[in-house]
Motif scaffolding. Structure first.
Motif, PDB file in Angstrom:
ATOM      1  N   ALA A 272      -1.685  13.580 -10.700  1.00  0.00           N
ATOM      2  CA  ALA A 272      -2.054  13.630  -9.275  1.00  0.00           C
ATOM      3  C   ALA A 272      -0.864  13.210  -8.423  1.00  0.00           C
ATOM      4  CB  ALA A 272      -3.267  12.747  -9.010  1.00  0.00           C
ATOM      5  N   ARG A 273       0.245  13.923  -8.586  1.00  0.00           N
ATOM      6  CA  ARG A 273       1.490  13.564  -7.914  1.00  0.00           C
ATOM      7  C   ARG A 273       1.333  13.556  -6.395  1.00  0.00           C
ATOM      8  NH1 ARG A 273       6.749  13.820 -10.001  1.00  0.00           N
ATOM      9  NH2 ARG A 273       5.840  14.800 -11.850  1.00  0.00           N
ATOM     10  N   ALA A 274       0.694  14.598  -5.836  1.00  0.00           N
ATOM     11  CA  ALA A 274       0.531  14.691  -4.380  1.00  0.00           C
ATOM     12  C   ALA A 274      -0.283  13.514  -3.844  1.00  0.00           C
ATOM     13  CB  ALA A 274      -0.137  16.013  -4.004  1.00  0.00           C
ATOM     14  N   PHE A 275      -1.302  13.112  -4.589  1.00  0.00           N
ATOM     15  CA  PHE A 275      -2.161  12.010  -4.182  1.00  0.00           C
ATOM     16  C   PHE A 275      -1.363  10.711  -4.091  1.00  0.00           C
ATOM     17  CE2 PHE A 275      -4.966   8.487  -5.531  1.00  0.00           C
ATOM     18  CZ  PHE A 275      -5.930   8.553  -4.539  1.00  0.00           C
ATOM     19  N   TYR A 276      -0.604  10.405  -5.114  1.00  0.00           N
ATOM     20  CA  TYR A 276       0.163   9.157  -5.150  1.00  0.00           C
ATOM     21  C   TYR A 276       1.280   9.160  -4.107  1.00  0.00           C
ATOM     22  CZ  TYR A 276      -2.136   7.464  -9.385  1.00  0.00           C
ATOM     23  OH  TYR A 276      -3.055   6.991 -10.288  1.00  0.00           O
ATOM     24  N   LEU A 277       1.979  10.273  -3.981  1.00  0.00           N
ATOM     25  CA  LEU A 277       3.070  10.354  -3.008  1.00  0.00           C
ATOM     26  C   LEU A 277       2.540  10.252  -1.582  1.00  0.00           C
ATOM     27  CD1 LEU A 277       5.349  13.118  -4.592  1.00  0.00           C
ATOM     28  CD2 LEU A 277       5.754  10.641  -4.510  1.00  0.00           C
ATOM     29  N   SER A 278       1.388  10.849  -1.319  1.00  0.00           N
ATOM     30  CA  SER A 278       0.792  10.781   0.018  1.00  0.00           C
ATOM     31  C   SER A 278       0.425   9.344   0.364  1.00  0.00           C
ATOM     32  CB  SER A 278      -0.457  11.661   0.086  1.00  0.00           C
ATOM     33  OG  SER A 278      -0.147  13.013  -0.142  1.00  0.00           O
ATOM     34  N   PHE A 279      -0.175   8.650  -0.585  1.00  0.00           N
ATOM     35  CA  PHE A 279      -0.540   7.246  -0.361  1.00  0.00           C
ATOM     36  C   PHE A 279       0.709   6.429  -0.030  1.00  0.00           C
ATOM     37  CE2 PHE A 279      -1.466   2.885  -1.233  1.00  0.00           C
ATOM     38  CZ  PHE A 279      -2.823   2.709  -1.026  1.00  0.00           C
ATOM     39  N   GLY A 280       1.748   6.570  -0.840  1.00  0.00           N
ATOM     40  CA  GLY A 280       2.970   5.804  -0.616  1.00  0.00           C
ATOM     41  C   GLY A 280       3.645   6.143   0.695  1.00  0.00           C
ATOM     42  N   ALA A 281       3.667   7.438   1.036  1.00  0.00           N
ATOM     43  CA  ALA A 281       4.359   7.866   2.258  1.00  0.00           C
ATOM     44  C   ALA A 281       3.667   7.341   3.506  1.00  0.00           C
ATOM     45  CB  ALA A 281       4.438   9.391   2.293  1.00  0.00           C
ATOM     46  N   VAL A 282       2.351   7.472   3.579  1.00  0.00           N
ATOM     47  CA  VAL A 282       1.647   7.036   4.788  1.00  0.00           C
ATOM     48  C   VAL A 282       1.686   5.519   4.917  1.00  0.00           C
ATOM     49  CG1 VAL A 282      -0.689   6.856   3.804  1.00  0.00           C
ATOM     50  CG2 VAL A 282      -0.401   7.451   6.202  1.00  0.00           C
ATOM     51  N   THR A 283       1.655   4.808   3.794  1.00  0.00           N
ATOM     52  CA  THR A 283       1.767   3.347   3.841  1.00  0.00           C
ATOM     53  C   THR A 283       3.140   2.936   4.355  1.00  0.00           C
ATOM     54  OG1 THR A 283       0.230   3.125   1.982  1.00  0.00           O
ATOM     55  CG2 THR A 283       1.615   1.224   2.479  1.00  0.00           C
ATOM     56  N   ALA A 284       4.182   3.598   3.869  1.00  0.00           N
ATOM     57  CA  ALA A 284       5.546   3.285   4.309  1.00  0.00           C
ATOM     58  C   ALA A 284       5.730   3.572   5.789  1.00  0.00           C
ATOM     59  CB  ALA A 284       6.550   4.078   3.480  1.00  0.00           C
ATOM     60  N   VAL A 285       5.184   4.688   6.269  1.00  0.00           N
ATOM     61  CA  VAL A 285       5.311   5.043   7.688  1.00  0.00           C
ATOM     62  C   VAL A 285       4.583   4.028   8.562  1.00  0.00           C
ATOM     63  CG1 VAL A 285       4.642   6.738   9.444  1.00  0.00           C
ATOM     64  CG2 VAL A 285       5.671   7.508   7.312  1.00  0.00           C
ATOM     65  N   GLY A 286       3.341   3.686   8.193  1.00  0.00           N
ATOM     66  CA  GLY A 286       2.570   2.722   8.982  1.00  0.00           C
ATOM     67  C   GLY A 286       3.242   1.376   9.050  1.00  0.00           C
ATOM     68  N   ALA A 287       3.736   0.890   7.907  1.00  0.00           N
ATOM     69  CA  ALA A 287       4.412  -0.405   7.877  1.00  0.00           C
ATOM     70  C   ALA A 287       5.733  -0.347   8.634  1.00  0.00           C
ATOM     71  CB  ALA A 287       4.658  -0.833   6.431  1.00  0.00           C
ATOM     72  N   GLY A 288       6.470   0.765   8.475  1.00  0.00           N
ATOM     73  CA  GLY A 288       7.766   0.895   9.133  1.00  0.00           C
ATOM     74  C   GLY A 288       7.664   0.912  10.641  1.00  0.00           C
ATOM     75  N   LEU A 289       6.654   1.592  11.177  1.00  0.00           N
ATOM     76  CA  LEU A 289       6.494   1.656  12.632  1.00  0.00           C
ATOM     77  C   LEU A 289       6.222   0.280  13.223  1.00  0.00           C
ATOM     78  CD1 LEU A 289       4.399   4.948  13.018  1.00  0.00           C
ATOM     79  CD2 LEU A 289       6.788   4.590  13.665  1.00  0.00           C
TER      80      LEU A 289
ATOM     81  N   VAL B 164      -0.946  -3.922  -1.455  1.00  0.00           N
ATOM     82  CA  VAL B 164      -2.085  -2.999  -1.477  1.00  0.00           C
ATOM     83  C   VAL B 164      -1.740  -1.738  -2.267  1.00  0.00           C
ATOM     84  CG1 VAL B 164      -3.039  -3.871   0.689  1.00  0.00           C
ATOM     85  CG2 VAL B 164      -1.452  -1.929   0.753  1.00  0.00           C
ATOM     86  N   SER B 165      -0.468  -1.314  -2.232  1.00  0.00           N
ATOM     87  CA  SER B 165      -0.077  -0.118  -2.986  1.00  0.00           C
ATOM     88  C   SER B 165      -0.179  -0.361  -4.484  1.00  0.00           C
ATOM     89  CB  SER B 165       1.351   0.298  -2.615  1.00  0.00           C
ATOM     90  OG  SER B 165       1.437   0.656  -1.255  1.00  0.00           O
ATOM     91  N   VAL B 166       0.306  -1.521  -4.932  1.00  0.00           N
ATOM     92  CA  VAL B 166       0.225  -1.847  -6.356  1.00  0.00           C
ATOM     93  C   VAL B 166      -1.226  -1.971  -6.792  1.00  0.00           C
ATOM     94  CG1 VAL B 166       0.701  -3.641  -8.071  1.00  0.00           C
ATOM     95  CG2 VAL B 166       2.484  -2.944  -6.466  1.00  0.00           C
ATOM     96  N   LEU B 167      -2.039  -2.626  -5.962  1.00  0.00           N
ATOM     97  CA  LEU B 167      -3.451  -2.800  -6.295  1.00  0.00           C
ATOM     98  C   LEU B 167      -4.147  -1.461  -6.469  1.00  0.00           C
ATOM     99  CD1 LEU B 167      -6.150  -4.434  -6.452  1.00  0.00           C
ATOM    100  CD2 LEU B 167      -6.303  -4.089  -3.986  1.00  0.00           C
ATOM    101  N   VAL B 168      -3.999  -0.583  -5.476  1.00  0.00           N
ATOM    102  CA  VAL B 168      -4.749   0.669  -5.481  1.00  0.00           C
ATOM    103  C   VAL B 168      -4.208   1.663  -6.507  1.00  0.00           C
ATOM    104  CG1 VAL B 168      -5.390   2.682  -4.094  1.00  0.00           C
ATOM    105  CG2 VAL B 168      -5.472   0.395  -3.088  1.00  0.00           C
TER     106      VAL B 168
END
Length: 410
Positions: free
Chosen positions: A320-337, A133-137
């Protein structure tokens, strides 16, 4: 006249996206789990809660789109500009908390769906889903992402088919939809509050407004976008209805309780046939992937807007560095938990939706005040009926949460 009709249809198709995607994504694994529990435990009795929640979804998603189209700004940008950075951070904290819980539920849905259908371990399915989903979006352009997500939303037809195969009592379902009644127990109120929280999810309110801005919709598009919102919300309610009646017609009448949608799919097999169970499972997995793409997108929009940074899917990483980093970070946290051994997936799926309802009490007053502001909205500010509808919706949520709190401490 035919040319006018063709032109109107073309204009409608051009704006379709925010309403349908925000609405259908509410039928995510957490939502399907909630609707499954509602139908399995209470039969047709609480369908009216879904009807009320769907009406509130129409009202507040229409307001969110209106705010985005008229102002050209996302929710967090407007809160920061009109109420200050401190309150923007309060709204952002509520959204990030709600979205993180919901995203964990989406990946829990990936686990349940892939294990049910293919027997794949979570340690394979979750990383693959997160990367996919990260690559797609993040790597595709805006319109390709939107078209793919709209195509993916077609999986929800599976729930309609599963509901029909269950042969529900439509008379009892109609009565449950129009005659309000509820057992005054902690569990029943929790299910009702979770239904509100999963149908009118906090992330959807932020997403639909930011997405309308990202899509660059204009004020003249607003009448067509309202159709998009209503269609998306009604489809959400209809799909939820079929999930409820499928479980009410099979699990409830046989006294079988479920804890999540995976249990529901498994239990449906001997009662409604292998096809119903398989369709339920396919819909569950497709819904998980759709929402796993959209929930972090909502979070990335909100974080970027709260700090005054660019938030646009067509921008590059450098822009849009903040936008991309935020997407990646929240995805990693959700998957990691979700990958933590022994993590309670069932509680995450269901209780995160009750938390959503509580956090709506942080968001909705700001959205309503912005919508009422004539200086901001001009002729598109909420009128008498709009103020009444949003006020009733907010009051219902307040009463529901307070009733649950009273019973919880009693």
């Amino acid at each position: 006249r035919s040319l006018l009709r063709i032109g109107g249809l073309a204009a409608l198709l051009a704006v379709v996206g925010p309403g349908v995607l925000a609405g259908l994504s509410d039928d995510d694994p957490a939502g399907i789990a909630t609707y499954s529990i509602l139908g399995a435990r209470y039969g047709y009795e609480l369908i009216w809660v879904l009807v009320v929640s769907t009406a509130a979804l129409i009202v507040f998603h229409e307001l969110g789109v209106r705010l985005g189209v008229v102002t050209g700004k996302g929710l967090l940008t407007l809160v920061r500009e009109h109420f200050g950075a401190r309150r923007a951070r309060l709204v952002l904290a509520a959204l990030v908390l709600a979205n993180t819980g919901t995203l964990c539920a989406e990946f829990a849905g990936v686990v349940a769906g892939t294990e049910l259908l293919f027997g794949i371990s979570r340690y394979v399915s979750v990383p693959l889903a997160a990367i996919g989903v990260s690559v797609l979006v993040l790597r595709e352009n805006f319109h390709r992402v939107e078209h793919f997500l709209l195509a993916l939303s077609s999986v929800f037809v599976a729930y309609v088919a599963a509901g029909i195969l269950a042969h529900p009592d439509w008379g009892a379902a109609a009565k449950g939809a129009i005659v309000p009644s509820i057992p005054l127990t902690r569990d029943a109120l929790l299910v009702a509050v979770a239904t509100v929280g999963t149908t009118l999810a906090p992330w959807g309110l932020a997403f639909i407004q930011s997405y309308a801005v990202d899509k660059r919709l204009r004020v003249e598009d607003l009448r067509y976008e309202r159709v998009d919102v209503v269609v998306g919300a009604v489809l959400t309610g209809v799909i939820g209805l079929f999930v409820v009646v499928a479980c009410a017609a099979t699990l409830h009448v046989h006294g079988i309780d479920v804890n999540d949608a995976r249990d529901a799919a498994t239990a449906l097999e001997p009662l409604a046939g292998d096809a119903a169970a398989t369709l339920f499972g396919l819909g569950f997995l497709g819904a998980a992937l759709l929402a796993a793409a959209i929930v972090p997108l909502s979070t990335a929009y909100s974080i970027s807007e709260a700090f005054g940074r660019k938030a646009d899917l067509d921008d590059s990483f450098e822009e849009a560095r903040a936008f991309y980093l935020s997407f990646g970070a929240v995805t990693a946290v959700g998957a990691g938990l979700v990958l933590i051994p022994g993590v309670p997936l069932i509680q995450i799926l269901f209780l995160s939706q009750a938390l959503n309802a509580v956090l709506l009490l942080v968001l909705l007053p700001f959205i309503r005040r912005l919508g009422r502001d004539p200086e901001l909205m001009g002729e598109h500010a909420l009128g008498r009926w709009g103020r009444l509808a949003t006020g009733i919706g907010l009051a219902v949520i307040v009463i529901s949460v307070l009733a649950l709190a009273v019973l919880a401490v009693a």
